[in-house]
Design a protein around this motif. Structure first.
Motif, PDB file in Angstrom:
ATOM      1  N   GLN A  93      20.287   3.255   7.162  1.00 42.21           N
ATOM      2  CA  GLN A  93      19.845   3.227   5.788  1.00 42.21           C
ATOM      3  C   GLN A  93      18.699   2.359   5.468  1.00 42.21           C
ATOM      4  OE1 GLN A  93      23.423   1.898   3.867  1.00 42.21           O
ATOM      5  NE2 GLN A  93      24.512   3.619   4.046  1.00 42.21           N
ATOM      6  N   THR A  94      18.332   1.300   6.288  1.00 40.56           N
ATOM      7  CA  THR A  94      17.138   0.638   6.183  1.00 40.56           C
ATOM      8  C   THR A  94      15.937   1.566   6.439  1.00 40.56           C
ATOM      9  OG1 THR A  94      18.156  -1.398   6.939  1.00 40.56           O
ATOM     10  CG2 THR A  94      15.668  -1.238   7.090  1.00 40.56           C
ATOM     11  N   MET A  95      16.021   2.207   7.561  1.00 42.80           N
ATOM     12  CA  MET A  95      14.879   3.221   7.869  1.00 42.80           C
ATOM     13  C   MET A  95      14.837   4.148   6.645  1.00 42.80           C
ATOM     14  SD  MET A  95      13.556   1.985  10.629  1.00 42.80           S
ATOM     15  CE  MET A  95      12.589   3.291  11.155  1.00 42.80           C
ATOM     16  N   GLY A  96      16.055   4.732   6.363  1.00 39.94           N
ATOM     17  CA  GLY A  96      15.789   5.843   5.142  1.00 39.94           C
ATOM     18  C   GLY A  96      15.198   5.243   3.979  1.00 39.94           C
ATOM     19  N   TYR A  97      15.591   4.059   3.314  1.00 39.97           N
ATOM     20  CA  TYR A  97      14.874   3.460   2.079  1.00 39.97           C
ATOM     21  C   TYR A  97      13.542   3.279   2.506  1.00 39.97           C
ATOM     22  CZ  TYR A  97      19.203   3.180  -0.477  1.00 39.97           C
ATOM     23  OH  TYR A  97      20.215   3.568  -1.469  1.00 39.97           O
ATOM     24  N   GLY A  98      13.218   2.458   3.644  1.00 39.44           N
ATOM     25  CA  GLY A  98      11.788   2.092   4.044  1.00 39.44           C
ATOM     26  C   GLY A  98      10.933   3.302   4.058  1.00 39.44           C
ATOM     27  N   LEU A  99      11.279   4.472   4.560  1.00 34.90           N
ATOM     28  CA  LEU A  99      10.256   5.647   4.686  1.00 34.90           C
ATOM     29  C   LEU A  99      10.402   5.999   3.487  1.00 34.90           C
ATOM     30  CD1 LEU A  99      11.618   6.986   8.227  1.00 34.90           C
ATOM     31  CD2 LEU A  99       9.540   5.802   7.693  1.00 34.90           C
ATOM     32  N   THR A 100      11.183   6.334   2.903  1.00 32.44           N
ATOM     33  CA  THR A 100      11.290   7.272   1.460  1.00 32.44           C
ATOM     34  C   THR A 100      10.694   6.230   0.380  1.00 32.44           C
ATOM     35  OG1 THR A 100      13.559   8.133   1.967  1.00 32.44           O
ATOM     36  CG2 THR A 100      12.688   8.168  -0.312  1.00 32.44           C
ATOM     37  N   GLY A 101      10.764   4.852   0.372  1.00 35.63           N
ATOM     38  CA  GLY A 101      10.090   4.050  -0.493  1.00 35.63           C
ATOM     39  C   GLY A 101       8.726   3.980  -0.337  1.00 35.63           C
ATOM     40  N   ALA A 102       8.411   4.019   0.887  1.00 36.19           N
ATOM     41  CA  ALA A 102       6.932   3.815   1.286  1.00 36.19           C
ATOM     42  C   ALA A 102       6.174   5.050   0.882  1.00 36.19           C
ATOM     43  CB  ALA A 102       6.685   3.803   2.773  1.00 36.19           C
ATOM     44  N   LEU A 103       6.720   6.478   1.184  1.00 37.90           N
ATOM     45  CA  LEU A 103       6.124   7.632   0.732  1.00 37.90           C
ATOM     46  C   LEU A 103       6.018   7.709  -0.762  1.00 37.90           C
ATOM     47  CD1 LEU A 103       4.998  10.394   1.394  1.00 37.90           C
ATOM     48  CD2 LEU A 103       7.487  11.276   1.565  1.00 37.90           C
ATOM     49  N   VAL A 104       7.302   7.344  -1.525  1.00 37.59           N
ATOM     50  CA  VAL A 104       7.101   7.525  -3.066  1.00 37.59           C
ATOM     51  C   VAL A 104       6.008   6.658  -3.523  1.00 37.59           C
ATOM     52  CG1 VAL A 104       8.433   7.345  -4.777  1.00 37.59           C
ATOM     53  CG2 VAL A 104       9.505   8.216  -3.126  1.00 37.59           C
ATOM     54  N   THR A 105       5.872   5.580  -2.968  1.00 39.45           N
ATOM     55  CA  THR A 105       5.023   4.197  -3.472  1.00 39.45           C
ATOM     56  C   THR A 105       3.679   4.550  -3.367  1.00 39.45           C
ATOM     57  OG1 THR A 105       6.546   2.750  -3.008  1.00 39.45           O
ATOM     58  CG2 THR A 105       4.497   1.782  -3.328  1.00 39.45           C
ATOM     59  N   CYS A 106       3.321   5.316  -2.291  1.00 43.28           N
ATOM     60  CA  CYS A 106       1.980   6.125  -1.991  1.00 43.28           C
ATOM     61  C   CYS A 106       1.456   6.843  -2.883  1.00 43.28           C
ATOM     62  CB  CYS A 106       1.743   6.546  -0.505  1.00 43.28           C
ATOM     63  SG  CYS A 106       1.601   4.837   0.619  1.00 43.28           S
ATOM     64  N   VAL A 107       2.636   7.996  -3.046  1.00 47.12           N
ATOM     65  CA  VAL A 107       2.451   9.035  -4.163  1.00 47.12           C
ATOM     66  C   VAL A 107       2.031   8.685  -5.539  1.00 47.12           C
ATOM     67  CG1 VAL A 107       3.276  11.123  -5.037  1.00 47.12           C
ATOM     68  CG2 VAL A 107       3.555  10.511  -2.655  1.00 47.12           C
ATOM     69  N   VAL A 108       3.083   7.532  -5.815  1.00 43.25           N
ATOM     70  CA  VAL A 108       2.836   7.106  -7.264  1.00 43.25           C
ATOM     71  C   VAL A 108       1.653   6.400  -7.366  1.00 43.25           C
ATOM     72  CG1 VAL A 108       4.125   5.417  -8.984  1.00 43.25           C
ATOM     73  CG2 VAL A 108       5.229   7.006  -7.618  1.00 43.25           C
ATOM     74  N   ALA A 109       1.086   5.488  -6.409  1.00 42.51           N
ATOM     75  CA  ALA A 109      -0.184   4.826  -6.584  1.00 42.51           C
ATOM     76  C   ALA A 109      -1.281   5.675  -6.551  1.00 42.51           C
ATOM     77  CB  ALA A 109      -0.155   3.905  -5.136  1.00 42.51           C
ATOM     78  N   PHE A 110      -1.226   6.786  -5.837  1.00 40.14           N
ATOM     79  CA  PHE A 110      -2.639   7.589  -5.791  1.00 40.14           C
ATOM     80  C   PHE A 110      -3.237   7.726  -7.231  1.00 40.14           C
ATOM     81  CE2 PHE A 110      -4.983  11.463  -5.437  1.00 40.14           C
ATOM     82  CZ  PHE A 110      -5.796  11.210  -4.473  1.00 40.14           C
ATOM     83  N   PRO A 111      -2.644   8.103  -8.187  1.00 30.27           N
ATOM     84  CA  PRO A 111      -3.569   8.478  -9.562  1.00 30.27           C
ATOM     85  C   PRO A 111      -4.049   7.396 -10.077  1.00 30.27           C
ATOM     86  CG  PRO A 111      -1.161   9.549  -9.895  1.00 30.27           C
ATOM     87  CD  PRO A 111      -1.059   8.643  -8.542  1.00 30.27           C
ATOM     88  N   MET A 112      -3.398   6.106 -10.070  1.00 25.96           N
ATOM     89  CA  MET A 112      -4.344   4.970 -10.330  1.00 25.96           C
ATOM     90  C   MET A 112      -5.401   4.666  -9.597  1.00 25.96           C
ATOM     91  SD  MET A 112      -1.412   2.167 -12.067  1.00 25.96           S
ATOM     92  CE  MET A 112      -0.452   2.619 -13.301  1.00 25.96           C
ATOM     93  N   ALA A 113      -5.164   4.721  -8.228  1.00 25.35           N
ATOM     94  CA  ALA A 113      -6.254   4.554  -7.054  1.00 25.35           C
ATOM     95  C   ALA A 113      -7.469   5.490  -7.433  1.00 25.35           C
ATOM     96  CB  ALA A 113      -5.922   4.351  -5.840  1.00 25.35           C
TER      97      ALA A 113
END
Length: 515
Positions: A317-337
């Motif tokens: 569950q840690t790896m699942g949340y970590g990997l999914t959260g990292a991917l989603v965060t990067c996708v969400v951050a891209f428009p602002m960047a």
């Protein structure tokens, strides 16, 4: 399409990116809006009664004393360690450069667990200062060492040629150029001190964060807890303003890369033994004591503590949340960047600032905001993985945003336009040129977000769906029951996962300083 003077106009998708970035910024202000709404709806008389009471004064004093005592110690260790590594002939300075960043691989609450299980009587302000200093001084050391590594030594040599001694050169020439790095690192340390829960709860030291958690557990988001959260957010905003004032508009950089000379390392001479002894003591206290404690409890617990029915689900569950959260965060951050680099203006800066304000808030405040919003507006998603992932995104968005900005700045628009002039469609040119060039920076940002999610505790405790057990929450459940042996495997795994990510952070700081 060309604009006036033949200059290429904005891409057709720019409007879509602006809309997406605006929606993300609005969403990121949910925690701040929650704090403001709860303060206004509580009523002025109740606010005065709940805020201006002895308990709040006690918590405020504890928190201020913690920051006032810990921050100078972190500055001394961080700046002093960076100077020894980058500006003296310290033996093994290359090894020490990485070793002094190693404490970041040990979460603060694991550090506290190690010290509390070794010295059970450890408690109060002194214990909090010890653990916080050992856990957070690398947040100042890393940016200061990176800045020292890129400073042009010609300025120091010129000062020395005018008759200034080594110490005068350091205090009058070098130290002023470290102001930005010191201010930024100090802000990170102070924000961590305000938001940390597990490390201080374990040694029975009351701060705003520990008190808010107690209020939440006893009254489920009562008015008293909300008012404590309001005071804590105000402290965070004051820290942001203070850091901006200290940093000012100063910029210490060279025009063009030029040819930088090699720094003349100061000879330590007879002070070598003292310097090495000090660094060894810091490393023993910050790294060796926690590792020794974890290994000691692993040996004491034996094979029985490695229960696969508990251990593997927490790891998965840690790896699942970590990997999914990292991917989603990067996708969400891209428009602002993308807007910050390709369409920089006051609006894009305002959108970016909204995320930094939210990320400065403690995880417990973000967690309380999502609990309240979910229960009142969309009860169907309360205690779901979606809410927890949304909290992770808001808390750690700047880690991805900063890296994506750096990557996009190294992929100029002209390269994409050249690909389009060769017959590539805009989408193909974007994916094959821009996205490809910024991929390493995006991977670095994702690694940092992953590390933060693995070690996150307070928001996870508040928002995790029923039955969810990450490494951090499983460790906390065991250690709260004084089952130190049972907590040891989870502590070890968090450290092992954090080590490569800490190395990435150290290397990225060096590269960023050299740009």
């Amino acid at each position: 399409m060309a604009g006036k003077g033949g200059r290429p106009g904005p891409p057709s998708g720019a409007t879509t990116l602006v809309i997406l970035a605006t929606l993300i910024a609005a969403f990121s202000l949910v925690p701040l809006g929650y704090v403001a709404f709860m303060t206004l709806t509580t009523g002025w008389d109740t606010v005065m009664e709940l805020v201006f009471r002895p308990r709040v004064g006690e918590l405020l004093l504890n928190t201020i004393l913690l920051v006032v005592v810990t921050l100078p110690l972190c500055l001394v260790l961080g700046v002093g360690g960076a100077w020894l590594v980058e500006r003296t002939d310290l033996r093994g300075h290359r090894w020490w450069a990485l070793a002094l960043a190693a404490p970041l691989a040990i979460p603060a609450f694991v550090n506290s667990y190690a010290w509390a299980s070794t010295i059970p009587s450890l408690a109060g302000l002194g214990a909090g200062t010890l653990i916080a200093t050992l856990s957070y001084f690398p947040l100042i050391y890393i940016p200061v060492a990176a800045t020292l590594g890129r400073l042009d030594p010609a300025i120091e040599q010129s000062a020395a040629s005018l008759g200034l001694g080594p110490w005068a050169v350091f205090f009058r020439v070098v130290l002023p150029q470290l102001r930005i790095a010191m201010a930024g690192g100090s802000l990170l340390v102070a924000l961590h001190l305000l938001s940390e829960y597990g490390a201080f709860a374990m040694i029975r030291f009351d701060t705003f964060t520990t008190a808010i958690m107690i209020q939440f557990q006893s009254t489920f988001n009562g008015a008293a807890g909300n008012m404590l959260a309001s005071v804590l957010v105000l402290l965070c905003l004051l820290l942001l303003v203070s850091e901006a004032k200290i940093r000012g508009n100063a910029r210490y950089s060279r025009v063009g890369s030029g040819a930088q000379g090699l720094a003349i390392r100061m000879r330590l001479g007879r002070h070598e033994i003292g310097a090495q002894s000090l660094l060894v003591a810091v490393l023993v206290l910050s790294v060796c004591v926690p590792l020794y404690s974890v290994v000691r409890w692993l040996i004491a617990g034996g094979i029985a503590i490695w229960d696969p029915t508990e251990f593997f689900p927490a790891l998965a569950q840690t790896m699942g949340y970590g990997l999914t959260g990292a991917l989603v965060t990067c996708v969400v951050a891209f428009p602002m960047a993308f807007l910050a680099v390709r369409h920089a203006n006051w609006f894009s800066k305002l959108l970016e600032l909204s995320n930094y304000i939210t990320s400065s808030m403690p995880g417990i405040v973000v967690g309380l905001a999502f609990v309240t919003v979910a229960i009142r507006l969309v009860p169907g998603i309360y205690q779901s993985a979606y809410v927890l992932l949304a909290a992770y995104v808001l808390l750690f968005l700047p880690r991805a945003l900063v890296n994506l900005r750096a990557g996009l700045s190294q992929a100029p628009r002209e390269l994409e336009e050249a690909a389009r002039s060769l017959g590539r469609s805009p989408a193909v040119a974007f994916f094959r040129v821009t996205l490809r060039l910024c991929a390493p920076a995006a991977a670095g940002g994702a690694a940092l977000v992953f590390l933060a999610i693995v070690n996150e505790l307070t928001a996870t405790l508040l928002l995790a769906p029923n039955g969810t057990r990450t490494l951090a929450t499983a460790f906390w459940a065991k250690s709260s029951e004084i089952d130190y042996a049972g907590a040891a495997p989870y502590a070890l795994l968090m450290i092992l996962i954090s080590i490569p990510m800490t190395y990435v952070l150290f290397q990225q700081s060096k590269k960023a300083a050299g740009q």
